[in-house]
Design a protein around this motif. Structure first.
Motif, PDB file in Angstrom:
ATOM      1  N   ALA A 377       0.795  -1.410  -0.279  1.00  0.00           N
ATOM      2  CA  ALA A 377      -0.312  -0.027   0.052  1.00  0.00           C
ATOM      3  C   ALA A 377       0.514   1.591   0.385  1.00  0.00           C
ATOM      4  O   ALA A 377       0.945   2.460  -0.779  1.00  0.00           O
ATOM      5  N   PHE A 378       2.128   0.911   0.517  1.00  0.00           N
ATOM      6  CA  PHE A 378       2.766   2.626   1.031  1.00  0.00           C
ATOM      7  C   PHE A 378       3.726   2.695  -0.158  1.00  0.00           C
ATOM      8  O   PHE A 378       3.591   3.834  -0.417  1.00  0.00           O
ATOM      9  N   MET A 379       4.210   1.740  -0.701  1.00  0.00           N
ATOM     10  CA  MET A 379       4.956   1.491  -1.564  1.00  0.00           C
ATOM     11  C   MET A 379       4.346   1.787  -3.476  1.00  0.00           C
ATOM     12  O   MET A 379       4.531   3.211  -4.526  1.00  0.00           O
ATOM     13  N   ASN A 380       2.847   1.468  -3.110  1.00  0.00           N
ATOM     14  CA  ASN A 380       2.037   1.727  -4.542  1.00  0.00           C
ATOM     15  C   ASN A 380       1.683   3.121  -4.710  1.00  0.00           C
ATOM     16  O   ASN A 380       1.280   3.957  -5.302  1.00  0.00           O
ATOM     17  N   ILE A 381       1.193   4.093  -3.260  1.00  0.00           N
ATOM     18  CA  ILE A 381       0.830   5.054  -3.008  1.00  0.00           C
ATOM     19  C   ILE A 381       1.607   6.603  -3.224  1.00  0.00           C
ATOM     20  O   ILE A 381       1.815   7.629  -3.356  1.00  0.00           O
ATOM     21  N   LEU A 382       3.333   5.810  -3.812  1.00  0.00           N
ATOM     22  CA  LEU A 382       4.218   6.734  -3.329  1.00  0.00           C
ATOM     23  C   LEU A 382       4.335   7.371  -5.322  1.00  0.00           C
ATOM     24  O   LEU A 382       3.722   6.674  -6.309  1.00  0.00           O
ATOM     25  N   PRO A 383       4.721   8.928  -5.096  1.00  0.00           N
ATOM     26  CA  PRO A 383       4.443   9.706  -6.201  1.00  0.00           C
ATOM     27  C   PRO A 383       4.602   9.360  -7.725  1.00  0.00           C
ATOM     28  O   PRO A 383       5.890  10.466  -8.205  1.00  0.00           O
ATOM     29  N   ILE A 384       5.241   8.036  -8.060  1.00  0.00           N
ATOM     30  CA  ILE A 384       6.216   7.819  -9.431  1.00  0.00           C
ATOM     31  C   ILE A 384       5.032   7.269 -10.598  1.00  0.00           C
ATOM     32  O   ILE A 384       4.350   6.446 -10.407  1.00  0.00           O
ATOM     33  N   MET A 393      -1.239  11.724  -8.174  1.00  0.00           N
ATOM     34  CA  MET A 393      -0.608  12.705  -8.607  1.00  0.00           C
ATOM     35  C   MET A 393      -1.185  14.068  -9.829  1.00  0.00           C
ATOM     36  O   MET A 393      -1.950  14.736  -9.444  1.00  0.00           O
ATOM     37  N   PHE A 394      -1.189  12.814 -10.567  1.00  0.00           N
ATOM     38  CA  PHE A 394      -1.711  13.367 -11.637  1.00  0.00           C
ATOM     39  C   PHE A 394      -3.364  14.352 -11.776  1.00  0.00           C
ATOM     40  O   PHE A 394      -4.330  15.004 -12.341  1.00  0.00           O
ATOM     41  N   LEU A 395      -4.488  13.336 -10.548  1.00  0.00           N
ATOM     42  CA  LEU A 395      -5.428  13.269 -10.620  1.00  0.00           C
ATOM     43  C   LEU A 395      -5.965  14.704 -10.361  1.00  0.00           C
ATOM     44  O   LEU A 395      -6.280  15.236 -10.365  1.00  0.00           O
ATOM     45  N   LEU A 396      -5.072  14.763  -8.633  1.00  0.00           N
ATOM     46  CA  LEU A 396      -4.598  15.594  -8.038  1.00  0.00           C
ATOM     47  C   LEU A 396      -5.164  17.302  -8.390  1.00  0.00           C
ATOM     48  O   LEU A 396      -5.180  17.981  -8.277  1.00  0.00           O
ATOM     49  N   TYR A 397      -3.706  17.333  -9.541  1.00  0.00           N
ATOM     50  CA  TYR A 397      -3.111  18.485 -10.475  1.00  0.00           C
ATOM     51  C   TYR A 397      -4.780  18.137 -11.333  1.00  0.00           C
ATOM     52  O   TYR A 397      -4.342  20.188 -11.014  1.00  0.00           O
ATOM     53  N   GLU A 398      -5.044  17.744 -11.808  1.00  0.00           N
ATOM     54  CA  GLU A 398      -6.245  18.040 -12.198  1.00  0.00           C
ATOM     55  C   GLU A 398      -7.254  18.443 -12.031  1.00  0.00           C
ATOM     56  O   GLU A 398      -7.784  19.950 -11.774  1.00  0.00           O
ATOM     57  N   ILE A 399      -7.859  18.483 -10.740  1.00  0.00           N
ATOM     58  CA  ILE A 399      -8.948  18.761 -10.105  1.00  0.00           C
ATOM     59  C   ILE A 399      -8.323  19.435  -9.864  1.00  0.00           C
ATOM     60  O   ILE A 399      -8.822  21.240  -9.331  1.00  0.00           O
ATOM     61  N   ILE A 400      -6.859  20.234  -8.911  1.00  0.00           N
ATOM     62  CA  ILE A 400      -6.898  21.125  -8.626  1.00  0.00           C
ATOM     63  C   ILE A 400      -6.685  22.493  -9.733  1.00  0.00           C
ATOM     64  O   ILE A 400      -7.351  23.544  -9.464  1.00  0.00           O
ATOM     65  N   ALA A 401      -5.720  22.048 -10.488  1.00  0.00           N
ATOM     66  CA  ALA A 401      -5.898  23.235 -11.570  1.00  0.00           C
ATOM     67  C   ALA A 401      -7.238  23.346 -13.023  1.00  0.00           C
ATOM     68  O   ALA A 401      -7.223  24.187 -13.697  1.00  0.00           O
ATOM     69  N   GLY A 402      -8.198  22.190 -12.950  1.00  0.00           N
ATOM     70  CA  GLY A 402      -8.947  22.446 -13.911  1.00  0.00           C
ATOM     71  C   GLY A 402      -8.285  22.508 -14.690  1.00  0.00           C
ATOM     72  O   GLY A 402      -9.711  22.113 -15.709  1.00  0.00           O
ATOM     73  N   PHE A 409       2.673  13.906 -22.828  1.00  0.00           N
ATOM     74  CA  PHE A 409       3.059  14.513 -21.347  1.00  0.00           C
ATOM     75  C   PHE A 409       2.857  13.221 -20.800  1.00  0.00           C
ATOM     76  O   PHE A 409       3.667  12.246 -20.446  1.00  0.00           O
ATOM     77  N   MET A 410       1.064  12.691 -20.280  1.00  0.00           N
ATOM     78  CA  MET A 410       1.415  11.006 -19.509  1.00  0.00           C
ATOM     79  C   MET A 410       2.239  10.580 -20.380  1.00  0.00           C
ATOM     80  O   MET A 410       1.738   9.227 -19.474  1.00  0.00           O
ATOM     81  N   GLU A 411       1.768  10.218 -21.622  1.00  0.00           N
ATOM     82  CA  GLU A 411       2.922   8.963 -22.498  1.00  0.00           C
ATOM     83  C   GLU A 411       4.396   8.757 -21.755  1.00  0.00           C
ATOM     84  O   GLU A 411       4.171   7.729 -21.212  1.00  0.00           O
ATOM     85  N   TYR A 412       5.217  10.309 -21.836  1.00  0.00           N
ATOM     86  CA  TYR A 412       6.058   9.656 -21.306  1.00  0.00           C
ATOM     87  C   TYR A 412       6.974   9.525 -20.299  1.00  0.00           C
ATOM     88  O   TYR A 412       7.194   9.301 -19.478  1.00  0.00           O
ATOM     89  N   ALA A 413       5.794  10.219 -19.442  1.00  0.00           N
ATOM     90  CA  ALA A 413       5.581  10.155 -17.467  1.00  0.00           C
ATOM     91  C   ALA A 413       5.139   8.860 -17.246  1.00  0.00           C
ATOM     92  O   ALA A 413       6.058   8.417 -16.550  1.00  0.00           O
ATOM     93  N   GLN A 414       4.586   7.886 -17.820  1.00  0.00           N
ATOM     94  CA  GLN A 414       4.323   6.305 -17.670  1.00  0.00           C
ATOM     95  C   GLN A 414       5.119   5.452 -18.308  1.00  0.00           C
ATOM     96  O   GLN A 414       5.937   5.031 -17.650  1.00  0.00           O
ATOM     97  N   LEU A 415       6.186   5.840 -19.214  1.00  0.00           N
ATOM     98  CA  LEU A 415       7.567   5.592 -19.719  1.00  0.00           C
ATOM     99  C   LEU A 415       8.594   5.501 -18.634  1.00  0.00           C
ATOM    100  O   LEU A 415       9.566   4.362 -18.275  1.00  0.00           O
TER     101      LEU A 415
END
Length: 439
Positions: A377-384, A393-402, A409-415
């Motif tokens: 649980a702890f390792m999976n919630i790390l913002p990697i 992390m990216f969903l929280l950004y979306e909620i805050i930034a709108g 960008f998401m494809e590169y981040a995932q890679l």
């Protein structure tokens, strides 16, 4: 069956349970929010599957590579890197078409299940088997103290009265508290009857880690053999019950803790010169520990271990408390990973497998499974990126930034995240291999 296979079977069963339930944590909210789940897999199906069956819109299967598992959710940029699907227009059943709060719940589902599962298992263990502890009055001889702690004022024979002003239910937890918790002072009763409260340095945990002294307090047990395991090096060398250990490699032994320390200090895997007393006569034997560094000898425990049973209601509160401190202590020691010594001790599947006992023990199996569940649980919630925490992390950004990060960008981040995870996996398991060969 050899200890290796017993541990391997326990590891495989434990991980299978945890992986399936973790993925169900994603699968169930996805289905509740009418999001299509294309695959649900235990283990990875690189090139081929051991088993697969399509039920409805989902293919359920078992892969051949036991490094984890996954659910493939339609319209989501994940480790599958399905660019063709993402290039098409969003469909109402896809992940990307759902509100951000629903996507957040789906991504948090796996971690939530692992946390809840760990806590529930601890509650069940305590209700079924109870707990064992050693109280202040159960250890009349006190502790043998490592020489590095004598400078603080501790002495052989000290008995623990309180830590930070609070009595410990189990005084043998003192080492764990020093290493993991914020210990400011320890009150002791010296062997001469004098009470003293000793102040503890703030960096005591780091000091213990760097010096390798993780058990500065050991219950005083005479260095007298009580049992010898058949077929072990000690048995083959001729040790008998009642033999008193006097020295190891010409270093004097006073207590059983001295014997363990000196035995562990020899990393050459060569024979140990052990002098012992039998029927008033000194004898000497050269004996080589087995591959795991053990001789197969055990002392007679000269203190009392209390057993406590719990009602159903008590097991809930006690199990919750145990789960909380397990998570707290794991997070607290995680900082050591970022040191040179800590990095060298990071382990992979071999290290996880060694958490299980050599012989099958259901209590130990479930206790280790609960511990691994909380770690996952702890390792999976790390913002990697590529981990659940990266998506969160990216969903929280979306909620805050709108606004959403763009797909490229998401494809590169995932890679990048996937490369990081593979590198960590190779490093951790490489450490296991190195230790197995050279240590």
């Amino acid at each position: 069956m050899s200890p290796f296979f017993v541990k391997a079977i326990q590891l495989l069963l434990s991980l299978s349970i945890l992986i399936v339930l973790h993925e169900l944590g994603h699968f169930i909210p996805a289905k509740l929010f009418k999001t299509r789940v294309e695959k649900f897999y235990l283990f990875f199906d690189v090139k081929f599957s051991l088993f697969k069956k399509k039920i409805g819109e989902t293919v359920y299967g078992i892969g051949w590579l036991p490094l984890g598992g996954y659910v493939k959710i339609a319209g989501m940029i994940d480790e599958s890197m399905d660019k063709e699907q993402m290039a098409g227009p969003p469909q109402p059943w896809e992940f990307r078409s759902k509100p951000a709060w629903q996507r957040l719940i789906i991504m948090l589902g796996g971690v939530t299940v692992n946390i809840i599962l760990g806590f529930l298992i601890f509650m069940a263990i305590i209700f079924t088997w109870g707990t064992n502890h050693v109280g202040f009055n159960d250890l009349p001889s006190g502790f043998a103290v490592h020489e590095s702690f004598e400078k603080f004022g501790f002495e052989d024979g000290d008995r623990i009265l309180a830590v930070n002003g609070k009595e410990l239910e189990d005084v043998t937890d003192i080492n764990h508290h020093l290493f993991m918790r914020d210990v400011k002072d320890i009150s002791v009763l010296h062997s001469n009857g004098q009470k003293e409260t000793i102040q503890i340095p703030e960096d005591i945990g780091s000091t213990m880690f760097e010096s390798g002294v993780l058990r500065p307090f050991s219950p005083i047990i005479p260095a007298v053999l009580d049992s010898i395991v058949k077929g072990t090096p000690a048995d083959k060398s001729g040790f008998l019950k009642g033999d008193k250990i006097l020295s190891v490699n010409d270093q004097a032994v006073q207590y059983w803790s001295d014997f363990n320390t000196l035995k562990a200090a020899d990393t050459t895997k060569s024979a140990l010169k052990i002098v012992y007393l039998r029927n008033g006569v000194e004898n000497s034997i050269n004996v080589t520990p087995d591959e795991e560094g053990t001789l197969g000898v055990y002392p007679k425990i000269n203190y009392t271990i209390q057993h406590k049973e719990y009602s159903f209601a008590q097991s809930i509160t006690t199990g919750f408390d145990f789960g909380y401190w397990t998570l707290h202590d794991y997070v607290a020691q995680f900082k050591y990973v970022f040191t040179k010594k800590g990095a060298s001790q990071v382990g992979g599947f071999g290290a996880i497998g060694n958490l299980f006992p050599d012989a099958w023990d259901w209590r130990a199996f479930w206790g280790t499974t609960a511990f691994i569940s909380i770690i996952l649980a702890f390792m999976n919630i790390l913002p990697i990126p590529a981990l659940d925490g990266g998506h969160v992390m990216f969903l929280l950004y979306e909620i805050i930034a709108g606004k959403k990060p763009n797909d490229k960008f998401m494809e590169y981040a995932q890679l990048v995240g996937f490369i990081i995870l593979i590198a960590l996996l190779l490093f951790a398991n490489g450490n296991d291999i190195y230790r197995a060969i050279f240590k």
